[in-house]
Design an enzyme around this catalytic site. Structure first.
Site, PDB file in Angstrom:
ATOM      1  N   ARG A  92       0.826  -1.215   0.000  1.00  0.00           N
ATOM      2  CA  ARG A  92       0.000   0.000   0.000  1.00  0.00           C
ATOM      3  C   ARG A  92       0.859   1.263   0.000  1.00  0.00           C
ATOM      4  O   ARG A  92       0.450   2.281  -0.558  1.00  0.00           O
ATOM      5  CB  ARG A  92      -0.941  -0.021   1.199  1.00  0.00           C
ATOM      6  N   LYS A  94     -15.147 -17.187   4.421  1.00  0.00           N
ATOM      7  CA  LYS A  94     -16.601 -17.113   4.599  1.00  0.00           C
ATOM      8  C   LYS A  94     -17.314 -16.748   3.311  1.00  0.00           C
ATOM      9  O   LYS A  94     -16.998 -15.747   2.679  1.00  0.00           O
ATOM     10  CB  LYS A  94     -16.950 -16.092   5.677  1.00  0.00           C
ATOM     11  N   GLY A  96      -6.500  -7.024  -0.245  1.00  0.00           N
ATOM     12  CA  GLY A  96      -6.673  -7.791   0.983  1.00  0.00           C
ATOM     13  C   GLY A  96      -5.769  -9.007   1.059  1.00  0.00           C
ATOM     14  O   GLY A  96      -4.575  -8.953   0.737  1.00  0.00           O
ATOM     15  N   GLY A 137     -12.004  -4.420   1.062  1.00  0.00           N
ATOM     16  CA  GLY A 137     -13.447  -4.278   1.217  1.00  0.00           C
ATOM     17  C   GLY A 137     -14.052  -3.286   0.259  1.00  0.00           C
ATOM     18  O   GLY A 137     -15.167  -3.479  -0.243  1.00  0.00           O
TER      19      GLY A 137
END
Length: 401
Positions: free
Chosen positions: A35, A200, A359, A383
């Site tokens: 980043r 998930k 991510g 996200g």
């Protein structure tokens, strides 16, 4: 979205840049500089154009007060190396040190403020408190440039409220992220494949819902695959499953059969006796996952080699690929091969567009030895990238309208 065409228009002006320098840390050591490197371009071009640049960011999740574990001080040196010029550091966000160092800046100099989330106004749900902090930040500068794509889905003082107080523009990183995301949503070259992993399925439901009728292929891996397999009636042993999402998954499988994207599921899984790096492990077809050789419950920690090879072939035959989420527990070498195979397939890019969705996916490719240049685009969004592809309205982009 308002953009600028020439950074020279900011010469002799003080520009407040919202970057996303939320890098992973091990104590005071930065473990992934991605980043920082991605943010460097906008900061460098503004400084080289003669702007006085004040950079602001958050790091981690402090609770609205100073916490040395989350100080941005270690980031200042790495940012300086990335932009090729000195970066001063303010020990607060809008206090005496920040104000004094902001006033002392000369053309082409760069200042990094301390962690924005040390101030409760940054993330407050109270509009007045958030706006008050935004006003203190705005008082430091004359122009606001939004360049932290990883936070544009947050309605926070430094992302949303400040744009109402200063002339505002999207930075080069935000522009690039939006352009790539728009291509994926609206004009992908086909075949268009979406590779989704992670633990998930609930984290990816919005993306599946929005892309199942846009993509040609959906390739499913990671822990989320076991909810799909359970929905098809497979015994998955002790593998991770979200029982409350099985009906959602069945609906997606029906939509795929009715003309949506082809959903690809594993034919084999790397099973393990326990969740540990040195666990006994073996490969099983998906109809025999329920027990270990010793007869105790097992859990799946990676897609198997047959599945990885078939996924790689679909990826290599695609003109556009978006990937978000590892295929297994890549942090453990024994369960990293699925993720590595998928990443390798994306690197054979030629003239294809291959997008790694930030991510854990970005962390995985770097941890496995790949370079950012091996891929068409590595998102810094995480996200934010997912929410954009879900079709959601992102406050930080609305503010730049």
């Amino acid at each position: 979205m308002r953009t600028y065409s020439d950074p020279q228009e900011f010469a002799d002006r003080t520009v407040l840049v919202r970057s996303d320098l939320n890098v992973p840390m091990d104590g005071t050591t930065i473990t992934d500089k991605g980043r920082i490197l991605a943010s460097a371009g906008t900061i460098r071009e503004l400084a080289e154009a003669g702007a006085r640049v004040i950079v602001m960011s958050h790091l981690g999740r402090p609770k609205g007060e100073p916490d040395p574990r989350y100080s941005l001080a270690p980031v200042a040196g790495e940012l300086a190396a990335a932009i090729g010029r000195e970066v001063a550091f303010a020990s607060d966000t809008v206090g005496e040190d920040a104000q004094a160092k902001a006033r002392a800046l000369t053309d082409g100099e760069v200042l990094l403020l301390e962690n924005l989330r040390f101030n409760p106004g940054e993330t407050s749900k109270d509009d007045a408190e958030r706006q008050s902090f935004a006003a203190e930040l705005a008082a430091l500068a004359e122009v606001f440039v939004s360049d932290g794509f990883g936070v544009v889905h947050r309605k926070q003082a430094s992302v949303f409220d400040i744009a109402a107080l200063l002339p505002h523009y999207a930075g080069s990183l935000v522009r690039a992220e939006v352009e790539v995301s728009d291509r994926l949503l609206n004009s992908p070259r086909r075949p268009f494949s979406v590779v989704l992993g992670g633990s998930k399925v609930s984290d990816k439901l919005g993306v599946i819902d929005n892309l199942i009728d846009r993509a040609d292929h959906l390739l499913i891996g990671g822990g989320m695959v076991f909810t799909f397999l359970a929905a098809l009636g497979h015994d998955i042993g002790s593998s991770l499953v979200e029982s409350d999402r099985i009906d959602d998954v069945r609906d997606y499988l029906r939509r795929a059969e009715d003309g949506g994207a082809t959903i690809h599921l594993p034919s084999d899984i790397v099973m393990a006796a326990s969740f540990s790096a040195d666990a006994e492990h073996w490969v099983c077809p998906v109809d025999a996952l329920e027990t270990t050789p010793a007869g105790t419950a097992a859990l799946g920690l990676d897609i198997g080699p047959v599945t990885a090879a078939s996924y790689a072939q679909v990826i290599e035959d695609s003109a556009t690929v978006f990937w978000n989420g590892p295929m297994g527990v890549f942090e453990f070498p024994a369960f990293a091969e699925g993720t590595k195979t998928v990443a390798s397939a994306l690197t054979a890019a030629d003239d294809r567009l291959t997008v790694v969705g930030g991510g854990d996916s970005a962390a995985a490719v770097r941890a496995l030895g790949f370079s950012d240049d091996d891929f068409g685009h590595i998102s810094t969004g995480g996200g934010a990238s997912l929410e954009y592809l879900e079709g959601k309205t992102l406050p930080g982009l609305v503010a730049l309208g």
